[in-house]
Design an enzyme around this catalytic site. Structure first.
Site, short mmCIF file in Angstrom:
data_model
loop_
_atom_site.label_atom_id
_atom_site.label_comp_id
_atom_site.label_asym_id
_atom_site.label_seq_id
_atom_site.Cartn_x
_atom_site.Cartn_y
_atom_site.Cartn_z
N LYS A 1 0.83 -1.20 0.00
CA LYS A 1 0.00 0.00 0.00
C LYS A 1 0.87 1.26 0.00
CE LYS A 1 -4.13 -1.99 0.48
NZ LYS A 1 -5.16 -1.72 1.47
N ASP B 1 -2.13 -7.65 18.14
CA ASP B 1 -3.02 -6.98 17.20
C ASP B 1 -4.28 -7.80 16.96
OD1 ASP B 1 -3.03 -4.69 15.22
OD2 ASP B 1 -3.34 -6.37 13.83
N ASN B 2 -5.44 -7.19 17.13
CA ASN B 2 -6.72 -7.84 16.81
C ASN B 2 -6.85 -9.28 17.33
OD1 ASN B 2 -8.11 -5.82 15.47
ND2 ASN B 2 -7.09 -6.26 13.53
N ASP C 1 -2.99 -6.53 0.78
CA ASP C 1 -1.61 -6.82 1.18
C ASP C 1 -1.51 -7.75 2.39
OD1 ASP C 1 -2.72 -4.86 2.79
OD2 ASP C 1 -0.83 -3.77 3.08
N LYS D 1 1.64 4.92 9.27
CA LYS D 1 1.50 3.50 8.93
C LYS D 1 1.86 3.27 7.47
CE LYS D 1 -2.81 2.86 10.33
NZ LYS D 1 -4.08 2.13 10.62
N GLU E 1 -5.08 -5.96 22.02
CA GLU E 1 -5.61 -4.83 21.27
C GLU E 1 -6.96 -5.20 20.67
OE1 GLU E 1 -5.64 -4.42 17.57
OE2 GLU E 1 -5.74 -2.25 17.33
#
Lengths: 725, 725
Positions: B308, B445-446, B409, B585, B474
């Site tokens: 990205k 993460d998540n 991605d 990011k 998170e």
């Protein structure tokens, strides 16, 4: 397919008694509303079903659960039980591949994404898989239809697919043949994820993998859920251990009215005792009053050593009958040694008792026996098993004491003696013995002085053979012990009702009993008096007090009883004690069973009203409402469908008339605030037309201590109240 | 002595997470108050102890429990833990033969009973038994003294015996050598009473009977308690499974302040990325602000396929750095294949990272890494284990989507793929790899898009080897999933704090976090911003909003963090989104780390105040107090001993000054209503002398958005405030 760890979280299931250690109680025909928190990782749409079955059955019944709207992942469903036995219950939940696909396809289609070819193919594959499941279940027509739809999805435009995916027909078929891959089941002791990953099982189909389901002991406390079979497959019955259990009791456990009398007092003579054969008139009188359970204090041989006399005197005149609770007399000629498996010869024989239970059955009634684990010094156990009792340093057996009180005629038993197994088994065999004599209701004396574990054992063993056995706990003790006994298996429990007289006390206590977790395991059997307790309220309040307490007992719970003499308003007590003067526990008692001033007509009316109104036959439907006067208690009971609505207003003051405005909960009935309604006093057969919530009542304790209203909406075009009768 | 069923009921133990399925969390040095309902059948006096030990240890520590006065059979005791490891905890209770005898003897003596010979002999026998236990433990002096006392009891008058039995010396000795016959222990899965009676074990001493203690699978859900050894005897450590467990975390789990920055942004250059070796100035700046945990977003190789560009553009200009969350680039030259066990070459080498963790350690600081289970299409797993990913009907691997959003991605992983065991073990090995590189804090993460069971497995495995490993969840998702992850093992959790701005919201949410059962397993790590979230409140409220949120984060919890740029009040967002404009990011970002208008002085002050005041280092001591103004939040934190009292008043309105009366909870401090006290504003070093609860505050969000008061009682004879410094 190999066993996999759970992915759906199913937790905070309710009702659950002590995390599932103890069964939930229900009655035949009663509903059970089950709720749980259900969710999973990721974005899948979750589906869940509530499942239940008779313990030992191979297949589950199931019904879909629904997420409560805005309920923060709380789901619910209701089931009912139709057999007096033990049931098991679980929840199965899974990420629903079809509904997830449907949702995702719709989102993408709505967002205007153009190329949904791959998505359509995925959907078609899901529908084909359902077709395969249909085929496996021999549902050829469904299979064919699913294959047709799959083809349409494969070749349709995105708009077509979006439309087809929401057709009710497809949704119903996909739900019938749901691919419950990754389904999880709520069990009480699931396998640990550490065990699953570190001791991989051979790749068996899940339904052939008992170790997974059963769970070897885990190294760490496990998650709440376990993987389950891809569909609600059969599970071997010896693996049924980890589910929530529900004890489903028969009808009389939910709704009954008890009448207690000493069979030796049946004729009401002071000069001699009556026998079983003399009991029919007393039973017929109780039946005429509407009672259906006759409860006898202990009927076994009474000890002679240290036998007590009148009013608990330590000396006993020759010929006095003694205390039925001093059980056991091996000196009498009894077929079973003169202990708990015999009847006192002065009452008759076992054959006489069998005759009596037959007579009761013919009348639609039933006998309840007293189970008092007391041994008189003459009990055969004392001689056969002295190790079951407590000993003094000098080797003699200790009698019961509650210092400074002494009970020389009773030996308590040591439940933890080295030979405890034999004791527990023998005591259990007593109940089984009486079950075989067609007695199935047992009132247990002082259960709180024996280990809770013992009762769990005894009741479990007995109900495994006789699921219709009902146990009433006579524990008047610390609140947590009373609850513990109920959790351990008691069907009914005595309560503090006997001493709850004020409005505040009654509301607080009965709200706890019927509106908290207690309602799922503790059933209050209300007694305004017992042979051991003549409350001060009855001593001082006279006949109005007896009427007030009768109304409360008969309407606050679906289960209640009276100890004979209550209907005669007997209230002579020992000074400053809540005990009867000249108690028939210690003597024969002369009585006129139709003495003037009795309240048999009121009790008869109460039992008739209970029989005719379903709302009064339910237990946890009690709700309290507002009355302005602190002496006036106002409450109601409604059937679930609101087709039987009973409102009760009681003047709690036995001395003077009290008036009060009361607030009728019209909207709870499902009516409009402005509707008119008829309240029909079932005790006095008077009718009033009310409208609006606030209405005035006036109750004189001497003549009319309470209203029991049946409430019906007034439809104005009708002219005649009688239409509603 | 043969195994016997339990007689003491021990139930409703608290704290207990999901009936003991999950561990309670505590920190090193923290207290744990344990309560339980404890009672037994009959009239014995009950004694109980709280017991705890390191998991695997043979012997228990113990401390007496006390019944809460008028507490309805509720008992309590407190223990503490001093090691960063897993503890076990139980309660042992028994009918206390000595105290029961003492009580009964006293009752009879007081009632004037004359012949107490048998009772005295019983007492003497109990004391002799204690003497025997003393002898067994080699305590000859105690044995001798007990035998002397026994003799006195045997031969004394009732008055003598009554007096002797209450001597403190005897009570202490009898307690030290208590005969815990029939003692019961609280375990999570006790043996069933049915099993005990029906499968009698050989008559072994209890302490040699593991089957009893461990409990074979029961036929019916068992009672809550199990018999235990007659004294706190050694138990083989492999039977430790059924106790309540307590995860005891190290200090930084309880109290830390985190600073997040992208290492590639360390220098604040827009034209190129920084390296690990460039990070020291940023770290020293953070340290000067008072932070002790430096948290890096993923530092692994970044994928090239579908990389990205700026602002999440699907096209990427040559040379753009890509998103660190698109992890894996097997095309780069990395020692471990270019996945999660490598660092991005553009940041440096593993050796560089080791150097950096060393530098941090030298500064008393620590590194936290990000664990994001995302694979770029170039991740080695994609090629080595395509079965770990989701596939389309055409066989290609699916990228992540949140329709209509696409993340081309990133490939999500299928945790239930047929080869799930290898996946779970591989992912666990990633964390173990970084632990071996001296990283012990992981922000995950998540986690809510992976099975909860997976986290229970991973965290359990890692902490078994590295008990100092800290995991931060998170998860910004449904409330119950957030709780579930914490129960499954997460040390810290992100929270809804980021969006809780109004007084009502903050009070409600933080009361739930710190005053309900959540406090025993869920630790809120507060973040006013993250790289993913720039809340509207910060976007619109400007610098005052940043100051308000900094004060709240630093004082509402003992754990908080900021994402770099917060101290600069960066608030440029994408239109109508809570996302940063030109988020780093997706790009390198130019920054002046000392840009004008920054609030570094405030943050520095906050961290200093936290470091100097123990009350702010505790988590569940938060209490809210009354302020009249709905824009003014008033709360406090106190140490248990009340020797550090902090009161915080915050103006929640970033636009204008707000004044309010506040009500200081003087009596909660243990002071008199009329006492005067000094409030010392630690942010602005201003002192006020107050008396009485109601006092006025005025807060201007631009200059003084909050008071953080240290409160001290004013002792009137002192003349100088400075005395109290």
């Amino acid at each position: 397919m190999t066993p996999r760890p759970p992915t759906v979280v199913i937790e905070n299931v309710s009702p659950l008694i002590d995390a599932g250690r103890y069964p939930v109680k229900r009655g035949v025909g009663e509903d059970l509303l089950v709720e749980a928190d259900i969710y999973k990782d990721g974005h899948d749409v979750v589906s869940a079903v509530l499942k239940w079955r008779r313990k030992g059955a191979a297949r589950w019944h199931e019904t879909p659960m629904a997420a409560i709207p805005n309920g923060n992942d709380r789901w619910r469903a209701t089931c009912s039980f139709f057999e007096n036995t033990t049931y098991q219950l679980t929840i199965e939940a899974w990420g629903d591949t079809f509904r997830s696909w449907q949702h995702e396809f719709h989102t993408k289609f709505s967002a205007g994404l153009q190329d949904l070819t791959s998505e359509s193919l995925e959907g078609a594959a899901l529908v084909e898989k359902a077709a395969q499941l249909a085929a496996q279940q021999g549902q050829g027509r469904d299979q064919k239809r699913l294959l047709e739809i799959a083809e349409t999805i494969r070749t349709g435009t995105p708009a077509d697919v979006n439309e087809i995916s929401h057709r009710h027909e497809l949704e119903a078929l996909m739900s019938a043949y749901s691919d419950r891959i990754d389904a999880c089941e709520f069990v009480l002791d699931p396998p640990s994820v550490f065990h699953l990953i570190e001791s991989p099982l051979e790749p068996l189909p899940l339904e052939e993998s008992p170790a997974l389901r059963k769970g070897a002991r885990s190294k760490k406390k496990p998650p709440v859920i376990a993987p389950t079979a891809p569909s609600a497959a059969a599970v071997p019955s010896d693996l049924n251990l980890e589910y929530v259990t529900v004890t489903v009791d028969r009808n009389r456990a939910l709704f009954s009215q008890w009448y207690e009398f000493f069979p030796r007092s049946a004729e009401g003579r002071g000069d001699r005792g009556s026998t079983f054969r003399d009991c029919l008139p007393r039973i017929d009188d109780a039946r005429a009053m509407g009672f259906d359970v006759i409860y006898f204090p202990p009927i076994h041989p009474v000890g002679v050593t240290a036998r007590k006399g009148r009013n608990n005197s330590v000396t006993c005149e020759p010929g006095e009958p003694g205390v039925p609770y001093a059980i056991g007399n091996r000196h009498q000629n009894c077929p079973n040694g003169g202990g708990h498996k015999d009847v006192a010869p002065e009452l008759g024989t076992l054959e006489d008792l069998d005759w009596l239970t037959g007579e009761l059955k013919a009348r639609g009634m039933e006998l309840a026996l007293d189970f008092a684990i007391n041994c008189s010094p003459d009990h055969p156990y004392v001689h056969e098993h002295p190790e079951w009792f407590y000993k003094r340093p000098d080797g003699t057996i200790k009698y019961a004491e509650n210092p400074p009180k002494k009970y020389q005629d009773v030996y308590p038993m040591n439940f933890h003696n080295p030979n405890w197994r034999a004791l527990w088994e023998e005591l259990t065999s007593i109940i089984l013995f009486w079950c075989e004599h067609n007695v199935r209701i047992f009132r247990v004396d002082n259960p709180h002085t024996k280990p809770v574990a013992f009762w769990e054992y005894l009741i479990g063993k007995v109900q495994a053979r006789f699921p219709d056995a009902i146990f009433l706990s006579e524990a008047f003790t610390r609140p947590k012990m009373m609850k513990s006994l109920a959790k351990a298996g008691y069907t009914h429990s005595y309560t503090y009702f006997t001493w709850r007289n004020s409005k505040h006390e009654l509301i607080e206590y009965f709200t706890e009993l019927t509106q908290t977790a207690m309602k799922d395991y503790f059933r209050a059997n209300l007694w305004p008096n017992t042979p051991d307790i003549l409350p001060f309220f009855l001593q001082h309040g006279g006949r109005p007090a007896f009427m007030i307490r009768a109304v409360l007992a008969a309407t606050l719970s679906s289960i209640y009883g009276i100890y004979s003499g209550f209907e005669l308003c007997e209230n002579a007590a020992l000074p400053n004690k809540e005990e009867y003067l000249d108690s028939e526990k210690y003597q024969w008692k002369e009585r006129d069973w139709n003495a003037p001033g009795n309240i048999k007509h009121l009790i008869t009316a109460l039992n008739r009203i209970r029989r005719e109104n379903r709302a009064l036959q339910e237990y946890s439907n009690l709700r309290f409402y507002h009355s302005d006067n602190d002496h006036v208690l106002f409450f109601g009971k409604m059937s679930e469908a609101r087709d039987n609505i009973i409102l009760v207003v009681v003047n709690l003051d036995p001395y003077q008339a009290q008036g009060s405005f009361i607030e009728v909960p019209i909207t709870e009935f499902g009516w409009m605030e402005g509707d008119s309604y008829q309240v029909h006093d079932l005790l006095f057969d008077e009718r009033y037309l009310w409208s609006g919530p606030r209405n005035f009542v006036q109750l004189d304790p001497h003549t009319k201590p309470a209203h029991i209203f049946k409430v019906r909406r007034w439809v104005s075009r009708e002219q005649d109240f009688d239409y509603f009768m």
